[in-house]
Design a protein around this motif. Structure first.
Motif: not given
Ligand SMILES: [Mg+2]
Ligand SMILES: Nc1ncnc2c1ncn2[C@@H]1O[C@H](COP(=O)(O)OP(=O)(O)O)[C@@H](O)[C@H]1O
Lengths: 295, 263
Positions: B55-57, B165-168
């Motif tokens: 996901k982050s990638t 937004m990355d798991e904010p």
């Molecule tokens: Mg991540």
């Protein structure tokens, strides 16, 4: 697309629990601006010091130790006052050399660290030489420097600088490379220039590291100045505190020797306290080391 | 429209398109493979999946922080401009040496906006996230939720068209998370940016999004694309509704099916 205008009733507000969760600085009861613990921190060592001095004075008197072997603290104090004029001139000279060396070390250490941070190649090529400079005992190179440099004061300054320079360089280099990865990404997202990254991210990140280096270097600069002066010996015209110690030694004026020694120690303590204060002032808003709060 | 305050959202033309996107890291890890995805203008899309599924990638590649090793990512016209993308990390990622206002001013100052205007706009952004009066506070004096609000204000201060937004809210307690979820939706409805929200929480993704992209790991890929066609604004009524529960079940099953394949 949102099909109609958003409802105007919805508002973004901070919830009370979020605000209540914010860390608070716990104000402790203070006496004359200091907490009881701080007072204990100051008073307990002082008490020990007074006791030790008292024991020293008593031992010297009870055993009738001659003052050319070991003077008592009272006599040292009297000498300090009597010889204050000449001692104060020497103190001033030592202070000048120490602070000039510290200043040059800070400026050059910072500049070189920034240069290192710009290019790995430069860092790889030069850093080993900084290490060599650091590991070579200053007593061993001081005679050379004193021979090569005509002005003894400049020679002393160079010696003090060599000793003081490395902690600032290595600490600041480490700090410049310690920027938070996400913040680095954020700067990249907004296409920050190298200059902006340096000024707004890397230098502020390095600040606590630099100040930590400065704290160590303050003491080292004094040691460097004193050691170099010992090496320069009586040949020097610049007569700092170390020269006073040598001179008093030759003349067997032991109380005077102790008086100069006391001044050196007090100077070292004062430099350390000053650097601690500078560091606290610079970081009090944000860095852990300057935080007083408890959660 | 039916005249009520409730609106259903339909996504516009794509603002970002991923075609056959893959990413292999330098150490050989194949983080994601063959991702096909088009994100519509004004949509609220969650990327949902177990940790390590890429996901982050994907998010970092959309942000342009790194390039895909295969495939391509297209931004709609104007999407490459600085400040057109806002990014919120899992940690608040604030500069501890600057107060809240200066933190929010950063994107504007980096873009060369003068100090006065940047300060005005940053103050407005802080007020929008509910932090009026905290301009001078340093991060260490703020709670986790407040720091996240500063981080959101900073991402929104440039008025981006795309907010990533990355798991904010993953590190926040549940009550604060719910509050911030609601506030995020309010901001999204008011400002009409396109939102891509990474989460590993089924409930959070259903509550927030109009569309949920379910991902699986080894290699990271898209396995399901689920629409949550419930009207906005959503509130506590939605959170306790049968529809919400049904969506959660559907998404949860899709997620477990995706994980089961390789478990
Ligand atoms: Mg991540
Ligand atoms: N910088 C990196 N170098 C090598 N492998 C990485 C890197 N970043 C992430 N990975 C790997 O890529 C995969 C996907 O990671 P990530 O995108 O962070 O997943 P998620 O955000 O869904 O948890 C994981 O297996 C992870 O270990």
């Amino acid at each position: 697309m949102n099909a109609i205008d958003p409802p105007t009733t919805a508002r973004v507000e901070l919830s009370a629990s979020e605000a209540a969760d914010a860390p608070v600085e716990i104000r402790e009861r203070t006496i004359l601006g200091l907490t009881p613990e701080s007072w204990a921190r100051i008073l307990m060592p002082l008490l020990i010091g007074v006791l030790a001095l008292g024991a020293w004075e008593w031992a010297v008197r009870a055993n009738e130790v001659p003052s050319y072997i070991l003077p008592g603290p009272l006599e040292i104090g009297r000498t300090l006052i009597r010889d204050w004029h000449s001692l104060q001139i020497s103190l001033w000279i030592t202070l000048q050399i120490t602070f000039a060396a510290l200043f040059v070390a800070a400026a050059l250490g910072l500049a070189l660290a920034v240069l290192f941070a710009q290019s790995r190649i430069i860092e790889m090529s030069l850093f080993p030489y900084a290490v060599i400079l650091q590991v070579t005992p200053i007593v061993a190179i001081a005679p050379l420097i004193i021979i090569w440099v005509d002005d003894v004061r400049i020679a002393l300054l160079i010696c003090a600088w060599i000793v003081a320079f490395f902690p600032i360089l290595s600490n600041t280099t480490l700090g410049l490379n310690s920027a938070d990865h996400n913040l680095t990404d954020l700067f990249r997202l907004y296409r920050a220039s190298r200059w902006q990254v340096l000024m707004r991210l890397r230098l502020p990140t390095a600040m606590p590291y630099f100040l930590g280096g400065l704290k160590i270097s303050g003491g080292l600069a004094l040691i460097g100045a004193i050691v170099a002066e010992f090496v320069a010996g009586t040949g020097g015209r610049a007569s700092g505190l170390a020269y006073r110690i040598l001179e008093a030694g030759f003349q067997l004026q032991i109380p005077r020797m102790f008086a100069a020694l006391v001044l050196i120690s007090v100077t070292g303590i004062a430099i350390f306290l000053a650097m601690t204060l500078v560091s606290h002032m610079a970081l009090r808003h944000w860095h852990e080391s300057a935080m007083k709060e408890r959660r | 429209m039916d005249g009520s305050m409730m609106t259903t959202v339909t996504a516009g033309p794509p603002v970002v398109t991923l075609e056959g996107v893959g990413k292999r890291y330098a150490n050989g890890t194949l983080a994601v493979q063959g991702v096909e995805l088009a994100i519509g203008q004004g949509d609220f899309v969650s990327l949902l999946g177990p940790s390590g599924c890429g996901k982050s990638t994907v998010l970092r590649m959309i942000a342009g922080l790194m390039a895909p090793t295969t495939g391509r990512i297209d931004m709609a016209a104007g999407g490459q401009a600085t400040g057109d993308i806002g990014f919120v990390f899992q940690e608040p990622t604030l500069m501890p040496w600057s107060n809240a206002l200066k933190n929010v001013m950063l994107p504007l100052r980096l873009a060369g906006v003068n100090r006065g205007e940047a300060a005005d706009r940053a103050a407005a952004a802080l007020a929008e996230v509910g932090l009026k009066g905290f301009e001078k506070s340093y991060p260490r004096a703020l709670s986790g939720g407040m720091k996240m609000r500063v981080s959101i204000a900073r991402a929104l201060v440039t008025r981006p068209r795309l907010l990533l937004m990355d798991e904010p809210f993953a590190a926040l307690d549940e009550i604060t998370r719910h509050k911030l979820n609601n506030d995020l939706l309010t901001l999204w409805q008011a400002e009409r940016f396109t939102a891509i929200f990474v989460t590993h929480s089924v409930f959070e993704s259903v509550y927030l999004s109009r569309r949920i992209v379910v991902m699986a790991a080894r290699p990271g890929r898209v396995v399901e694309d689920i629409e949550v066609n419930e009207p906005y604004p959503r509130g506590e009524v939605f959170r306790t509704s049968a529809e919400y529960a049904a969506h959660c079940r559907e998404v949860s099953q899709a997620l477990h099916a995706a994980m089961g394949e390789h478990a």
